[in-house]
Design a protein around this motif. Structure first.
Motif, PDB file in Angstrom:
ATOM      1  N   SER A  97       0.874  -1.173   0.000  1.00  0.00           N
ATOM      2  CA  SER A  97       0.000   0.000   0.000  1.00  0.00           C
ATOM      3  C   SER A  97       0.911   1.223   0.000  1.00  0.00           C
ATOM      4  O   SER A  97       1.386   1.636   1.052  1.00  0.00           O
ATOM      5  CB  SER A  97      -0.906  -0.016   1.227  1.00  0.00           C
ATOM      6  N   ALA A  98       1.167   1.746  -1.169  1.00  0.00           N
ATOM      7  CA  ALA A  98       2.194   2.769  -1.315  1.00  0.00           C
ATOM      8  C   ALA A  98       1.875   4.027  -0.498  1.00  0.00           C
ATOM      9  O   ALA A  98       0.722   4.463  -0.388  1.00  0.00           O
ATOM     10  CB  ALA A  98       2.344   3.139  -2.788  1.00  0.00           C
ATOM     11  N   THR A  99       2.929   4.604   0.071  1.00  0.00           N
ATOM     12  CA  THR A  99       2.815   5.873   0.806  1.00  0.00           C
ATOM     13  C   THR A  99       3.771   6.881   0.191  1.00  0.00           C
ATOM     14  O   THR A  99       4.737   6.516  -0.494  1.00  0.00           O
ATOM     15  CB  THR A  99       3.159   5.682   2.286  1.00  0.00           C
ATOM     16  N   SER A 100       3.540   8.154   0.478  1.00  0.00           N
ATOM     17  CA  SER A 100       4.382   9.212  -0.096  1.00  0.00           C
ATOM     18  C   SER A 100       5.839   9.071   0.343  1.00  0.00           C
ATOM     19  O   SER A 100       6.758   9.475  -0.381  1.00  0.00           O
ATOM     20  CB  SER A 100       3.834  10.590   0.272  1.00  0.00           C
ATOM     21  N   SER A 101       6.052   8.488   1.517  1.00  0.00           N
ATOM     22  CA  SER A 101       7.424   8.313   2.010  1.00  0.00           C
ATOM     23  C   SER A 101       8.196   7.259   1.205  1.00  0.00           C
ATOM     24  O   SER A 101       9.423   7.132   1.352  1.00  0.00           O
ATOM     25  CB  SER A 101       7.427   7.913   3.488  1.00  0.00           C
ATOM     26  N   GLN A 102       7.496   6.534   0.368  1.00  0.00           N
ATOM     27  CA  GLN A 102       8.143   5.542  -0.473  1.00  0.00           C
ATOM     28  C   GLN A 102       8.490   6.090  -1.859  1.00  0.00           C
ATOM     29  O   GLN A 102       8.989   5.352  -2.711  1.00  0.00           O
ATOM     30  CB  GLN A 102       7.267   4.286  -0.585  1.00  0.00           C
ATOM     31  N   THR A 103       8.234   7.368  -2.065  1.00  0.00           N
ATOM     32  CA  THR A 103       8.735   8.030  -3.263  1.00  0.00           C
ATOM     33  C   THR A 103      10.258   8.007  -3.213  1.00  0.00           C
ATOM     34  O   THR A 103      10.855   8.481  -2.248  1.00  0.00           O
ATOM     35  CB  THR A 103       8.237   9.482  -3.333  1.00  0.00           C
ATOM     36  N   SER A 104      10.877   7.429  -4.229  1.00  0.00           N
ATOM     37  CA  SER A 104      12.319   7.218  -4.187  1.00  0.00           C
ATOM     38  C   SER A 104      12.781   6.663  -5.524  1.00  0.00           C
ATOM     39  O   SER A 104      11.973   6.411  -6.429  1.00  0.00           O
ATOM     40  CB  SER A 104      12.664   6.223  -3.062  1.00  0.00           C
ATOM     41  N   VAL A 105      14.078   6.487  -5.623  1.00  0.00           N
ATOM     42  CA  VAL A 105      14.640   5.734  -6.735  1.00  0.00           C
ATOM     43  C   VAL A 105      15.065   4.377  -6.199  1.00  0.00           C
ATOM     44  O   VAL A 105      15.783   4.302  -5.199  1.00  0.00           O
ATOM     45  CB  VAL A 105      15.840   6.463  -7.371  1.00  0.00           C
ATOM     46  N   TYR A 106      14.601   3.335  -6.870  1.00  0.00           N
ATOM     47  CA  TYR A 106      14.853   1.974  -6.410  1.00  0.00           C
ATOM     48  C   TYR A 106      15.852   1.297  -7.341  1.00  0.00           C
ATOM     49  O   TYR A 106      15.687   1.303  -8.568  1.00  0.00           O
ATOM     50  CB  TYR A 106      13.542   1.187  -6.376  1.00  0.00           C
ATOM     51  N   PHE A 107      16.870   0.717  -6.739  1.00  0.00           N
ATOM     52  CA  PHE A 107      17.894   0.013  -7.504  1.00  0.00           C
ATOM     53  C   PHE A 107      17.929  -1.454  -7.102  1.00  0.00           C
ATOM     54  O   PHE A 107      17.866  -1.802  -5.928  1.00  0.00           O
ATOM     55  CB  PHE A 107      19.281   0.613  -7.246  1.00  0.00           C
ATOM     56  N   CYS A 108      18.067  -2.267  -8.118  1.00  0.00           N
ATOM     57  CA  CYS A 108      18.309  -3.687  -7.931  1.00  0.00           C
ATOM     58  C   CYS A 108      19.791  -3.949  -8.168  1.00  0.00           C
ATOM     59  O   CYS A 108      20.440  -3.250  -8.969  1.00  0.00           O
ATOM     60  CB  CYS A 108      17.462  -4.471  -8.929  1.00  0.00           C
ATOM     61  N   ALA A 109      20.338  -4.944  -7.485  1.00  0.00           N
ATOM     62  CA  ALA A 109      21.742  -5.286  -7.674  1.00  0.00           C
ATOM     63  C   ALA A 109      21.916  -6.792  -7.562  1.00  0.00           C
ATOM     64  O   ALA A 109      21.107  -7.487  -6.940  1.00  0.00           O
ATOM     65  CB  ALA A 109      22.625  -4.576  -6.649  1.00  0.00           C
ATOM     66  N   ILE A 110      22.997  -7.273  -8.158  1.00  0.00           N
ATOM     67  CA  ILE A 110      23.389  -8.666  -8.003  1.00  0.00           C
ATOM     68  C   ILE A 110      24.811  -8.716  -7.464  1.00  0.00           C
ATOM     69  O   ILE A 110      25.548  -7.724  -7.528  1.00  0.00           O
ATOM     70  CB  ILE A 110      23.288  -9.444  -9.341  1.00  0.00           C
ATOM     71  N   LEU A 111      25.168  -9.855  -6.921  1.00  0.00           N
ATOM     72  CA  LEU A 111      26.514 -10.058  -6.401  1.00  0.00           C
ATOM     73  C   LEU A 111      27.218 -11.043  -7.306  1.00  0.00           C
ATOM     74  O   LEU A 111      26.739 -12.152  -7.523  1.00  0.00           O
ATOM     75  CB  LEU A 111      26.451 -10.599  -4.980  1.00  0.00           C
ATOM     76  N   ALA A 112      28.357 -10.624  -7.849  1.00  0.00           N
ATOM     77  CA  ALA A 112      29.088 -11.480  -8.774  1.00  0.00           C
ATOM     78  C   ALA A 112      30.541 -11.562  -8.338  1.00  0.00           C
ATOM     79  O   ALA A 112      31.056 -10.695  -7.656  1.00  0.00           O
ATOM     80  CB  ALA A 112      29.001 -10.906 -10.191  1.00  0.00           C
ATOM     81  N   GLY A 113      31.199 -12.619  -8.747  1.00  0.00           N
ATOM     82  CA  GLY A 113      32.619 -12.720  -8.464  1.00  0.00           C
ATOM     83  C   GLY A 113      32.951 -13.946  -7.652  1.00  0.00           C
ATOM     84  O   GLY A 113      32.104 -14.775  -7.352  1.00  0.00           O
ATOM     85  N   GLY A 114      34.204 -14.052  -7.270  1.00  0.00           N
ATOM     86  CA  GLY A 114      34.666 -15.184  -6.498  1.00  0.00           C
ATOM     87  C   GLY A 114      34.558 -14.925  -5.012  1.00  0.00           C
ATOM     88  O   GLY A 114      33.975 -13.945  -4.571  1.00  0.00           O
ATOM     89  N   LEU A 115      35.158 -15.816  -4.216  1.00  0.00           N
ATOM     90  CA  LEU A 115      34.987 -15.783  -2.767  1.00  0.00           C
ATOM     91  C   LEU A 115      35.435 -14.456  -2.170  1.00  0.00           C
ATOM     92  O   LEU A 115      34.797 -13.915  -1.279  1.00  0.00           O
ATOM     93  CB  LEU A 115      35.784 -16.929  -2.149  1.00  0.00           C
TER      94      LEU A 115
END
Lengths: 112, 114
Positions: free
Chosen positions: B80-98
């Motif tokens: 249930s969206a609220t005005s405080s959730q106005t934002s820029v949303y970024f998705c990310a992944i984790l890649a690489g070795g240990l």
């Protein structure tokens, strides 16, 4: 809880100068530290990653250092260019979880 | 860009409506993340996933839920969206070795809640 600080929030430098961006973190149990660049309205681009066992990493005109004992990392940019203008963020990745904690960034402007 | 796309890229919605943002990756990375970015706060982690159906909360998870039914998709829902959730949303992944894990980010979704 890890806290990451970047000071100053904004920096303006004439073209051609060398500059240093600072990043401080509170928890030295850091797995690695990453520097990102963000252009206005864009996502983040990874610049350099320094593992906890390393002291520094270099990529072209960029050099990042890590001093875990003092809780500091720096990003050195040599011979700055207008195209370097962007916001630079550092982020620490800690042992025990797989999450990054970000600083609030330094907005860099290179003046032609 | 590690093959990460986000949809929609822009959305305007009204308070109280449900909203779902989608993150899609093409390289079968195990870890996926949702962040929000706000002036003065930097990037803050909302939720993350460490495998299909395996998710955990970040520092600002209230008002958000996530689902991951396939490796390639990670959905963020504002019930249930609220005005405080106005934002820029970024998705990310984790890649690489240990010891070289690197996060790669999608292009972002700009959400405005009126």
């Amino acid at each position: 809880k890890q806290e990451v600080t970047q000071i100053p929030a904004a920096l303006s430098v004439p073209e051609g100068e060398n500059l240093v961006l600072n990043c401080s973190f509170t928890d030295s149990a850091i797995y690695n530290l990453q520097w990102f660049r963000q252009d206005p309205g864009k996502g983040l681009t990874s610049l350099l990653l320094i593992q906890s066992s390393q002291r520094e990493q270099t990529s072209g005109r960029l050099n990042a250092s890590l001093d875990k004992s003092s809780g500091r990392s720096t990003l050195y940019i040599a011979a700055s260019q207008p195209g370097d203008s962007a916001t630079y963020l550092c982020a620490g990745f800690n042992f025990g979880n797989e999450k990054l904690t970000f600083g609030t960034g330094t907005r860099l402007t290179i003046i032609p | 860009d590690a093959g990460i796309t986000q949809s929609p890229r822009h959305k305007v919605t009204e308070t109280g409506t449900p909203v779902t943002l989608r993150c899609h990756q093409t390289e079968n990375h195990r870890y996926m993340y949702w962040y929000r970015q706000d002036p003065g706060h930097g990037l803050r982690l909302i939720h993350y996933s460490y495998g299909v159906k395996d998710t955990d909360k970040g520092e600002v998870s209230d008002g958000y839920s996530v689902s991951r039914s396939k490796t390639e998709d990670f959905l963020l829902t504002l019930e249930s969206a609220t005005s405080s959730q106005t934002s820029v949303y970024f998705c990310a992944i984790l890649a690489g070795g240990l010891s070289t894990d690197t996060q790669y980010f999608g292009p972002g979704t700009r959400l405005t809640v009126l």
